[in-house]
Design a protein around this motif. Structure first.
Motif, PDB file in Angstrom:
ATOM      1  N   VAL A   9       0.888  -1.399   0.014  1.00  0.00           N
ATOM      2  CA  VAL A   9      -0.014  -0.120  -0.089  1.00  0.00           C
ATOM      3  C   VAL A   9       1.014   0.992  -0.159  1.00  0.00           C
ATOM      4  CG1 VAL A   9      -1.697   1.085   1.259  1.00  0.00           C
ATOM      5  CG2 VAL A   9      -1.980  -1.214   1.309  1.00  0.00           C
ATOM      6  N   VAL A  10       2.048   1.217   0.848  1.00  0.00           N
ATOM      7  CA  VAL A  10       2.792   2.404   0.963  1.00  0.00           C
ATOM      8  C   VAL A  10       3.486   2.471  -0.313  1.00  0.00           C
ATOM      9  CG1 VAL A  10       4.862   3.280   1.969  1.00  0.00           C
ATOM     10  CG2 VAL A  10       3.339   2.389   3.692  1.00  0.00           C
ATOM     11  N   GLU A  11       4.110   1.681  -0.806  1.00  0.00           N
ATOM     12  CA  GLU A  11       4.930   1.596  -2.249  1.00  0.00           C
ATOM     13  C   GLU A  11       3.634   2.100  -3.477  1.00  0.00           C
ATOM     14  OE1 GLU A  11       7.786   0.911  -3.732  1.00  0.00           O
ATOM     15  OE2 GLU A  11       8.503   0.545  -1.688  1.00  0.00           O
ATOM     16  N   HIS A  12       2.491   1.784  -3.470  1.00  0.00           N
ATOM     17  CA  HIS A  12       1.733   2.613  -4.227  1.00  0.00           C
ATOM     18  C   HIS A  12       1.242   3.820  -4.221  1.00  0.00           C
ATOM     19  CE1 HIS A  12      -1.520   1.965  -7.192  1.00  0.00           C
ATOM     20  NE2 HIS A  12      -2.373   2.664  -6.074  1.00  0.00           N
ATOM     21  N   ILE A  13       0.889   4.270  -3.047  1.00  0.00           N
ATOM     22  CA  ILE A  13       0.437   5.468  -2.706  1.00  0.00           C
ATOM     23  C   ILE A  13       1.852   6.629  -2.749  1.00  0.00           C
ATOM     24  CG2 ILE A  13      -0.638   7.007  -0.867  1.00  0.00           C
ATOM     25  CD1 ILE A  13      -2.419   4.693  -0.074  1.00  0.00           C
ATOM     26  N   LEU A  14       2.801   6.310  -2.179  1.00  0.00           N
ATOM     27  CA  LEU A  14       3.846   7.164  -1.966  1.00  0.00           C
ATOM     28  C   LEU A  14       4.474   7.917  -3.243  1.00  0.00           C
ATOM     29  CD1 LEU A  14       6.126   8.344  -0.031  1.00  0.00           C
ATOM     30  CD2 LEU A  14       7.467   6.411  -0.809  1.00  0.00           C
ATOM     31  N   PRO A  15       4.439   7.263  -4.424  1.00  0.00           N
ATOM     32  CA  PRO A  15       4.791   8.153  -5.684  1.00  0.00           C
ATOM     33  C   PRO A  15       3.811   9.490  -5.900  1.00  0.00           C
ATOM     34  CG  PRO A  15       4.945   5.925  -6.335  1.00  0.00           C
ATOM     35  CD  PRO A  15       4.157   6.098  -4.788  1.00  0.00           C
ATOM     36  N   SER A  16       2.499   9.422  -5.757  1.00  0.00           N
ATOM     37  CA  SER A  16       1.677  10.495  -5.980  1.00  0.00           C
ATOM     38  C   SER A  16       1.706  11.340  -4.678  1.00  0.00           C
ATOM     39  CB  SER A  16       0.093   9.911  -6.224  1.00  0.00           C
ATOM     40  OG  SER A  16      -0.341   9.116  -4.957  1.00  0.00           O
ATOM     41  N   MET A  17       2.160  11.010  -3.726  1.00  0.00           N
ATOM     42  CA  MET A  17       2.159  11.735  -2.425  1.00  0.00           C
ATOM     43  C   MET A  17       3.545  12.922  -2.795  1.00  0.00           C
ATOM     44  SD  MET A  17      -0.400  11.417  -0.562  1.00  0.00           S
ATOM     45  CE  MET A  17       0.185  12.468   0.693  1.00  0.00           C
ATOM     46  N   LEU A  18       4.347  11.955  -3.357  1.00  0.00           N
ATOM     47  CA  LEU A  18       5.631  12.830  -3.364  1.00  0.00           C
ATOM     48  C   LEU A  18       5.475  13.894  -4.433  1.00  0.00           C
ATOM     49  CD1 LEU A  18       8.377  10.103  -3.619  1.00  0.00           C
ATOM     50  CD2 LEU A  18       7.960  11.688  -1.660  1.00  0.00           C
ATOM     51  N   VAL A  69      -2.695   5.468   5.623  1.00  0.00           N
ATOM     52  CA  VAL A  69      -1.485   5.310   5.198  1.00  0.00           C
ATOM     53  C   VAL A  69      -1.113   6.862   4.587  1.00  0.00           C
ATOM     54  CG1 VAL A  69      -0.051   4.541   2.917  1.00  0.00           C
ATOM     55  CG2 VAL A  69      -1.408   3.075   4.531  1.00  0.00           C
ATOM     56  N   ILE A  70      -2.074   7.578   3.814  1.00  0.00           N
ATOM     57  CA  ILE A  70      -1.662   8.897   3.480  1.00  0.00           C
ATOM     58  C   ILE A  70      -1.296   9.785   4.593  1.00  0.00           C
ATOM     59  CG2 ILE A  70      -2.872  11.058   2.451  1.00  0.00           C
ATOM     60  CD1 ILE A  70      -4.134   8.983   0.494  1.00  0.00           C
ATOM     61  N   ARG A  71      -1.949   9.796   5.801  1.00  0.00           N
ATOM     62  CA  ARG A  71      -1.639  10.580   6.854  1.00  0.00           C
ATOM     63  C   ARG A  71      -0.305  10.054   7.338  1.00  0.00           C
ATOM     64  NH1 ARG A  71      -5.437   8.848  10.946  1.00  0.00           N
ATOM     65  NH2 ARG A  71      -7.110   9.420   9.399  1.00  0.00           N
ATOM     66  N   SER A  72       0.011   9.001   7.562  1.00  0.00           N
ATOM     67  CA  SER A  72       1.362   8.382   7.828  1.00  0.00           C
ATOM     68  C   SER A  72       2.436   8.910   6.935  1.00  0.00           C
ATOM     69  CB  SER A  72       1.344   6.989   8.063  1.00  0.00           C
ATOM     70  OG  SER A  72       2.450   6.653   8.785  1.00  0.00           O
ATOM     71  N   ILE A  73       2.112   8.881   5.526  1.00  0.00           N
ATOM     72  CA  ILE A  73       3.272   9.222   4.787  1.00  0.00           C
ATOM     73  C   ILE A  73       3.492  10.889   4.858  1.00  0.00           C
ATOM     74  CG2 ILE A  73       3.599   9.843   2.282  1.00  0.00           C
ATOM     75  CD1 ILE A  73       2.286   7.172   1.673  1.00  0.00           C
ATOM     76  N   ILE A  74       2.434  11.612   5.134  1.00  0.00           N
ATOM     77  CA  ILE A  74       2.600  13.115   5.112  1.00  0.00           C
ATOM     78  C   ILE A  74       3.515  13.374   6.383  1.00  0.00           C
ATOM     79  CG2 ILE A  74       1.289  15.090   5.942  1.00  0.00           C
ATOM     80  CD1 ILE A  74      -0.919  14.132   3.953  1.00  0.00           C
TER      81      ILE A  74
END
Length: 87
Positions: A9-18, A69-74
């Motif tokens: 999930v992190v691998e999938h979401i991280l690129p768009s968050m960056l 996941v989004i909250r944690s990535i931020i």
């Protein structure tokens, strides 16, 4: 096979968050730090795979975890951008 689904999930979401944080460093060290902090702040969700079971579970679980996941990535991006381990 034993797998922590949250890694996918992190691998999938991280690129768009960056892309949403263009000023963040995207060197290998910073990306690994962001992933590690993110995963350390999320509850692991391990799955055991057998003949396609993972695919059905992935689709089920993705929507449930996306917001966390989004909250944690931020949060991880904020930590890493304020505490870079390089010059």
């Amino acid at each position: 096979m034993l797998k922590n689904y949250m890694e996918d999930v992190v691998e999938h979401i991280l690129p768009s968050m960056l892309k949403a944080f263009p000023s963040i460093c995207t060197c290998e060290q910073c990306i690994l730090d962001i992933k590690a902090i993110t995963l350390n702040n999320l509850k692991p969700h391990y799955v055991v795979t057998q003949e396609g079971e993972v695919y059905s579970r992935v689709n089920e679980m993705y929507l449930q975890f996306e917001t966390d996941v989004i909250r944690s990535i931020i949060h991880a991006i904020d930590i890493v951008s304020n505490n870079k381990r390089h010059h």
